[in-house]
Design an enzyme around this catalytic site. Structure first.
Site, PDB file in Angstrom:
ATOM      1  N   THR A 256     -88.232 -19.437  87.950  1.00 29.31           N
ATOM      2  CA  THR A 256     -88.961 -20.343  88.835  1.00 29.31           C
ATOM      3  C   THR A 256     -88.064 -21.459  89.341  1.00 29.31           C
ATOM      4  O   THR A 256     -88.018 -21.750  90.539  1.00 29.31           O
ATOM      5  CB  THR A 256     -90.184 -20.931  88.110  1.00 29.31           C
ATOM      6  N   GLU A 260     -86.926 -22.225  93.246  1.00 30.64           N
ATOM      7  CA  GLU A 260     -87.254 -23.472  93.947  1.00 30.64           C
ATOM      8  C   GLU A 260     -85.999 -24.238  94.362  1.00 30.64           C
ATOM      9  O   GLU A 260     -85.977 -24.891  95.406  1.00 30.64           O
ATOM     10  CB  GLU A 260     -88.155 -24.349  93.072  1.00 30.64           C
ATOM     11  N   TRP A 271     -88.620 -12.720 103.214  1.00 27.85           N
ATOM     12  CA  TRP A 271     -89.383 -12.211 104.356  1.00 27.85           C
ATOM     13  C   TRP A 271     -89.417 -13.207 105.517  1.00 27.85           C
ATOM     14  O   TRP A 271     -90.040 -12.970 106.535  1.00 27.85           O
ATOM     15  CB  TRP A 271     -90.802 -11.849 103.943  1.00 27.85           C
TER      16      TRP A 271
END
Length: 885
Positions: A256, A260, A271
């Site tokens: 995580t 970030e 994407w």
């Protein structure tokens, strides 16, 4: 700086008490369908910020439109960042650059789990550095099509050692809050301000601020974290940085924070700005992707590209994220050289004092020719490391040396090894010595013993597999697990006979939520000529919601259960050593029996763990042996020393005791120990003999004591060596010797561990936590010191002294002054407090007493901070004679 010598047994106790596990979204927790889009909230928070910029620019209100308008705003947002094509490739990462991090833990005392431990934060920093330097062990799982794209970014991170005022710091702040949780949709930045129930960050031009708090409301899914892109006006602002959830945003090997920080350094999701194949992230080496991937779908190909979706990329949502690409690395380095260049001028990572050295190793018991991974745990920003391991029958492997920060070491001879680490920086050095820290043992040979099986070529015809309620069974393999979370093992299975295969229950690959209750069964084994039997085997195992058992029978119908890996129903993801040698005494069932059956049971049945069952990792076993334990073996288990710091007046004498177990299958006789005491220069100053135990039964334990103890002649450090002997020929001599140490000083009496004898002695609104100590010679108590964890501003703390009767506190005989907890104390997370005795000094005559900390407000949220079984500066408990440390 002097450091204590630690024995293996003490280290094991300390590790058990201080280990902490977290649910790990990056490894096992999968987002539900309805919350999948909230795994990372960075798109939304950045879109909201850009809307504000647009409104200011156009002197209009922020846009409040439909989903189509939202997508348009995301497209606008990307125009605020440099286009990837505007940067050259590989231009700015020739040298390693380090970013100072400060972690702000904002927690509600009503939910103690929010106040995550230093260990969890250190683990996060360690894994950040691994992922950004491409040294994470699971990077080997990147599929061949993308191996050439993997990048070492040459970016590293440190917990700040210097605060904005230039003072020393741990790089961690702790702030209590009344907020139940922060809604990430409506309270995005509320945790970032002292005035709104949070913690104001340090200057964001000099530090990367990370706030750890509750943004998931403890649901176990939802928003794991978010960060701001380096858009105009963001760098250096009071909201710049990362927010991570205390629960699903952290954990062993969680990605995580890595994800970030990718946003913080300007990266978008793979994407791009919207979930379609026409909006890419701008990098040539990240294939077009139509949207986020979950779990680990190796066949995903949302845009029909030649190699499919790059699910290994940290900027996707897949659980098998292992890599950044070269183009992503170039982009982040250029952002660091431009928009975020002020971080490179920060002195937040400069040392302010010599290091305080510490380290760990895993495993600490190694099969001969096996290896252990050493991890530097030193604080104070060391820049140099020197390891010394004795005896010399070892070598550094995997490209590491004795000057590596985290070396990997192979051991080629049995016995106990002493380990010393000297860590240094520009201001000095410090060393840590651990005696008998690593034990090297012999793996049983298949040529001897009662029975052995190494699964050479497959499951033997005489063995079998069986199940209860599921079609999934144990299987033979040479390659390990294949499920989505296979990477948790790091691709390493160093069994003694790994090359010829091993048995595995691949729970994760069978992750359907079905009942998992599978058995691996031996044939009947003849132990009729063996009065005692040990079962030994090597394993690799990772915990989740499951349990593993070994069952033993001597008739094939009645089974005795042995718990191998404790019942794990907490969602922890702890991985066993590689490999772990398991030894189980099955004498009670198998001794002198002609038909002994053994079965290994992986157990995660439907309904056992509230819907979490059936999706654990895997259990692998190899090199199974039944052996007869030694007939005669007396093992030194632990030294029974209560104090690690003793005033000279209280050292007449010092008890000299050692616990000894009979680990052989027959009685041992004339059991005793020789004790040698050395001073700080390792000059022998005392030799004594303990009492003799005429006979000790198999499996029994006893305490051996030197009559009269040992009386030091002066202050200083002392080391005890205990050497066990028996009348019989002891068949295992490696466990006959054990060590202990302590410091005799002028004034200070310390019992460092915070185990309480009365965990909550209530008196009105007061909660009292006590620990005992013994006075041998009349002395005066002037003050009490303790290292405590305050949580509530205005809470009043007082130290108390009780007399003891019958092993329990009897009468309160003294109190200290009262201290009121301040906001600064709660921010610091822990404080070292010294309070004078009211009306002191207090004369204490020979006898037993209890001393403790009293929480006057009765909130129960003031506790003792426990760091080690041995003396460490600012962790002592009792102060006699006026001195403090």
């Amino acid at each position: 700086m002097f450091k204590k010598l630690l024995s293996l047994s003490v280290l094991s106790i300390a590790a058990t008490l201080t280990c902490f596990s977290q649910i790990n979204i990056g490894i096992q927790t999968a987002p539900s369908t309805s919350n999948a889009s909230h795994w990372c909230l960075s798109d939304k928070v950045n879109d909201d910020y850009i809307k504000t910029l647009e409104a200011l620019k156009n002197n209009a209100n922020p846009i409040k439109g439909s989903n189509n308008a939202f997508i348009k705003e995301l497209q606008k947002m990307t125009s605020y960042l440099p286009d990837p094509s505007s940067f050259g490739t590989g231009t700015v990462k020739a040298s390693v650059r380090t970013i100072p991090i400060v972690v702000h833990v904002v927690h509600n005392p009503a939910n103690p789990d929010e106040n995550v431990s230093d260990a969890v934060i250190l683990d996060m920093i360690s894994y950040l550095n691994q992922t950004f330097r491409a040294t994470n062990s699971n990077i080997s799982n990147v599929r061949p099509a993308f191996i050439g794209d993997t990048a070492d970014t040459h970016i590293e991170f440190c917990l700040a050692s210097k605060d904005p005022a230039g003072a020393g710091t741990t790089g961690i702040t702790r702030t209590s809050t009344a907020e139940d949780y922060y809604d990430p949709d409506t309270e995005t930045n509320k945790m970032k301000d002292d005035g709104t129930g949070g913690k104001t960050g340090w200057p964001a031009t000099d530090y990367l601020n990370v706030w750890i708090c509750n943004i998931s409301n403890g649901a176990g899914f939802g928003t794991a974290g978010y960060a701001y892109l380096p858009t105009p006006g963001m760098h250096g602002s009071d909201i710049d940085g990362l927010v991570l959830d205390y629960d699903i945003g952290l954990g062993s090997n969680s990605t995580t924070a890595t994800h970030e920080i990718g946003h913080y350094m300007g990266l978008r999701h793979t994407w791009g700005s919207s979930e379609s194949c026409s909006n890419d992230d701008g990098f040539l080496d990240t294939p077009e992707c139509g949207g986020p991937n979950y779990f680990c779908p190796t066949s995903a190909n949302s845009c029909g590209t030649p190699d499919g979706d790059q699910i290994e990329n940290f900027m996707d949502y897949a659980d098998c994220a292992y890599m950044y690409t070269n183009d992503q690395s170039d982009y982040m380095n250029n952002i660091l050289s431009t928009e975020r260049s002020s971080l490179l001028n920060s002195d937040g990572c400069e040392p302010v004092a010599p290091p305080v050295t510490d380290f760990s190793a895993s495993p600490v018991q190694v099969v001969v020719n096996g290896n252990a991974q050493f991890t530097d745990l030193s604080t104070g920003i060391p820049s140099g490391w020197a390891w010394n391991i004795s005896p010399g029958t070892h070598s550094y492997i995997n490209g590491t040396t004795s000057s590596s920060q985290n070396p990997k070491v192979q051991f080629t001879a049995t016995g106990f090894y002493n380990v010393t680490l000297t860590a240094s920086n520009t201001l000095g050095s410090d060393d840590e010595v651990k005696v008998s820290y690593i034990e090297i043992v012999v793996a049983p040979s298949c040529a001897g013993g009662i029975f052995c099986e190494d699964f050479d070529g497959g499951l033997p015809a005489t063995w079998s597999t069986s199940t209860s309620g599921t079609s999934y069974t144990w299987e033979y393999t040479t390659t390990g697990p294949t499920g989505a979370y296979a990477g948790v093992f790091g691709g390493s299975y160093n069994f003694t006979t790994e090359a010829n295969g091993y048995m595995m229950f691949d729970s994760d690959a069978n992750c359907t939520g079905n009942n998992q209750d599978a058995y691996l069964n031996t044939p009947a084994i003849d132990c009729s000529s063996n009065p005692a039997v040990l079962l030994e085997y090597e394993q690799r195992f990772a915990t989740w919601y499951d349990s593993t058992f070994v069952y033993v029978s001597n008739d094939g119908s009645t089974w005795d259960k042995y718990v191998v890996n404790a019942s794990y129903a907490d969602g922890s993801s702890t991985v066993s050593p590689d490999p772990e040698l398991i030894s189980i005494d099955i004498t009670a069932t198998a001794g002198s029996q002609s038909t002994v059956f053994i079965r290994w049971n992986f157990w995660s049945p439907t309904g056992a763990f509230g819907g979490q069952e059936g999706c654990a990792y895997a259990w692998m076993i190899d090199d199974v042996f039944l052996i007869e334990p030694p007939q005669y073996d007396a093992a030194a288990i632990s030294t029974l020393q209560e104090y690690s710091l003793i005033p000279f007046i209280q050292s007449d004498p010092i008890d000299v005791k050692v616990q000894v177990d009979n680990t052989g299958w027959d009685n041992v006789t004339n059991l005793s120990a020789e004790v040698i005491v050395y001073d700080a220069l390792f000059t022998q100053v005392f030799t004594g003999a303990t009492n003799t135990v005429a006979s000790l039964a198999s499996g029994a334990s006893t305490t051996l004591t030197v009559p009269g103890g040992f009386t030091p002649s002066d202050t200083g450090t002392y080391y005890h060596e205990y050497i066990i002997s028996i009348a019989e020929a002891d068949e295992v001599t490696s466990n006959d010797t054990i060590y202990s140490s302590y410091w005799v000083n002028d004034t200070i009496y310390a019992r460092d561990n915070s185990n309480t004898i009365i965990s909550s002695l209530s008196a009105g609104n007061t909660q009292i936590y006590l620990t005992p100590f013994t006075i041998q010679s009349t002395d005066n108590l002037n003050s009490i010191s303790a290292y405590i964890s305050p949580n509530t501003v205005g809470d009043n703390v007082q130290f108390v002294v009780y007399s003891m009767s019958g092993g329990l506190p009897n009468t309160q005989i003294a109190t200290s002054g009262t201290y009121s907890i301040t906001a600064a104390d709660t921010t610091a997370g822990s404080i070292f407090l010294t309070l004078a005795i009211n009306g002191g000094p207090l004369t204490l005559t020979t006898g037993d007493y209890a001393v403790g900390v009293s929480d006057q407000n009765g909130s129960g949220d003031v506790g003792m901070v426990y760091t080690s079984d041995f003396y460490t500066a600012n962790t002592a408990f009792i102060d006699i004679g006026g001195g403090w440390f």
